[in-house]
Design a protein around this motif. Structure first.
Motif, mmCIF file in Angstrom:
data_model
loop_
_atom_site.group_PDB
_atom_site.id
_atom_site.type_symbol
_atom_site.label_atom_id
_atom_site.label_comp_id
_atom_site.label_asym_id
_atom_site.label_seq_id
_atom_site.Cartn_x
_atom_site.Cartn_y
_atom_site.Cartn_z
ATOM 1 N N HIS A 123 -6.885 -17.083 -13.817
ATOM 2 C CA HIS A 123 -7.324 -15.709 -13.356
ATOM 3 C C HIS A 123 -8.667 -15.293 -14.279
ATOM 4 N N GLU A 124 -9.887 -15.829 -14.223
ATOM 5 C CA GLU A 124 -10.852 -15.464 -15.037
ATOM 6 C C GLU A 124 -11.578 -14.166 -14.498
ATOM 7 N N HIS A 125 -11.610 -13.786 -13.087
ATOM 8 C CA HIS A 125 -12.098 -12.388 -12.433
ATOM 9 C C HIS A 125 -11.197 -12.102 -11.678
ATOM 10 N N GLU A 126 -10.544 -10.954 -11.695
ATOM 11 C CA GLU A 126 -9.431 -10.537 -10.663
ATOM 12 C C GLU A 126 -9.873 -9.153 -10.312
ATOM 13 N N PHE A 127 -9.459 -8.762 -8.845
ATOM 14 C CA PHE A 127 -9.490 -7.251 -8.427
ATOM 15 C C PHE A 127 -8.625 -7.294 -7.162
ATOM 16 N N ALA A 128 -8.324 -6.021 -6.831
ATOM 17 C CA ALA A 128 -7.473 -5.803 -5.835
ATOM 18 C C ALA A 128 -8.501 -5.012 -4.553
ATOM 19 N N ILE A 129 -8.374 -5.074 -3.575
ATOM 20 C CA ILE A 129 -8.823 -4.391 -2.455
ATOM 21 C C ILE A 129 -8.187 -4.401 -1.107
ATOM 22 N N PRO A 130 -8.029 -3.129 -0.545
ATOM 23 C CA PRO A 130 -7.214 -3.079 0.770
ATOM 24 C C PRO A 130 -7.702 -4.113 1.880
ATOM 25 N N GLY A 131 -6.782 -4.780 2.561
ATOM 26 C CA GLY A 131 -7.166 -6.039 3.422
ATOM 27 C C GLY A 131 -7.986 -5.457 4.466
ATOM 28 N N ALA A 132 -7.818 -4.338 5.121
ATOM 29 C CA ALA A 132 -8.584 -3.600 6.101
ATOM 30 C C ALA A 132 -10.206 -3.456 5.830
#
Length: 373
Positions: A123-132
């Motif tokens: 996990h060097e770079h990680e972010f979350a985003i809505p799939g839609a």
């Protein structure tokens, strides 16, 4: 071993990983699904050795197990079943029995061959985003990717540029370029990765409204949803410096209503020579003429539309298919063309986009203007 599961639940899971099964391969083992049960969870994995897809779902099973079975046959059988409960069990050391209230089906399996292992991505770079949201920006960018370039491998993928201004997605084929910036996903550590077009195409098919967690290292990228994982190798060739090709001094501004302009472009496509596609825009202060002809069939079309234009009158020619693609992927009522000369790249921007946290810029190269008689 024996497990029970609803046929449609299993079918949905298989349909999400089946795109990872290669249509042609030199390694027969990857023509299989890897099917595992661990602590009441069924894991189905498919791979072409560059992309790994895995889906999990709860089942009722009498023990943990690990086997391989032909992916296409197994998927086709499950997909053809009605909505019913089914049991899957091994009846000897090489055959699976799939049983419903009305039918019994048998397929071979193996637990001796070595299936490629899913790579572990740090996990060097990680972010979350809505799939839609991710699907929307992928769909609005991926059409510009060059899918067949054998010498410039970088542009056969989508650039993901992690910047302080936001996450920038770029696709280009050298004739057109699309740059979308998600301003809410800023990064304190600038980084660039190039995701293969095949991976992007599969991802677009399996994304839904669920949140997606994305993380990557220098070799792999991992997209994680609640029940589905997609891991892919990255393209290691450096992506072109896309900002360097975007003109900053195009002072001639053409503003049009997008919908009627797209319809006019679509009509002009009917008259464009299939081999040398071309549409001419003759731009004046308050009108723009769209003209196309095919000398071979002696057919032509002309549409005149209202516009707002600042600059000297100009004739400029584009590939109508490229122009239509760009305009169809803009969610806006009006668009502005920033023009310089008939031989220099034009910038196309939405004026009233509904997505306030997203900037969209498209670039389109003109084609050589033909002298029509």
């Amino acid at each position: 071993m024996k497990l029970s599961v609803n046929s449609k639940v299993l079918d949905k899971a298989l349909s999400r990983v089946f795109p990872g099964v290669p249509s042609k391969t030199m390694n027969p083992v990857v023509e299989n699904f890897s099917i595992q049960v661990v602590d009441g969870l069924l894991y189905v994995t498919a791979t072409n050795e560059e992309i790994f897809l895995q889906c999990n779902l709860p089942v009722t099973a009498d023990e943990d197990f690990d086997l391989l079975t032909n992916a296409k046959l197994f998927y086709d059988i499950i997909h053809a079943l009605p909505d019913t409960m089914l049991t899957i069990e091994s009846i000897d050391h090489s055959r699976l029995q799939i049983k419903t209230d009305t039918g019994v089906y048998h397929v071979n399996f193996s637990n001796e061959e070595t299936f490629p292992q899913i790579p572990v991505v740090t996990h060097e770079h990680e972010f979350a985003i809505p799939g839609a949201q991710l699907k929307r920006v992928i769909d609005g960018t991926s059409f510009a990717i060059d899918k067949n370039n054998q010498t410039r491998m970088a542009i056969t993928g989508m650039l993901m540029d992690f910047t302080a201004a936001g996450l920038v997605l770029v696709g280009t084929d050298g004739h057109k370029l699309v740059k979308r910036t998600l301003k809410e996903f800023t990064s304190e550590n600038p980084d660039q990765i190039v995701v293969p077009e095949k991976t992007i195409a599969i991802l677009a098919k399996i994304l839904d409204d669920q949140e997606v967690t994305l993380f990557h290292n220098s070799t792999f990228i991992h997209f994680q949803m609640s029940e589905v994982y997609l891991i892919s190798k990255l393209i290691t060739q450096k992506y072109p410096a896309y900002n360097n090709v975007i003109p900053l001094e195009n002072e001639n501004l053409l503003t049009v209503d997008r919908a009627p302009f797209v319809e006019a472009v679509r009509r002009m496509l009917l008259f464009s020579n299939p081999r040398f596609q071309q549409i001419r825009l003759s731009i004046k202060q308050d009108t723009v003429e769209l003209f196309s002809e095919d000398a071979n069939s002696q057919s032509s079309g002309l549409d005149t539309l209202p516009c707002e234009y600042t600059g000297d009158s100009m004739d400029i020619s584009f590939n109508p298919s490229f122009l239509q693609e760009i305009l169809l992927h803009l969610d806006t009522q009006k668009v502005v063309f920033q023009l310089d000369t008939p031989t220099r790249a034009s910038v196309i921007l939405p004026i009233d986009s509904k997505n306030e946290n997203e900037d969209v810029l498209s670039l389109l190269m003109p084609v050589r203007l033909t002298s029509y008689s």
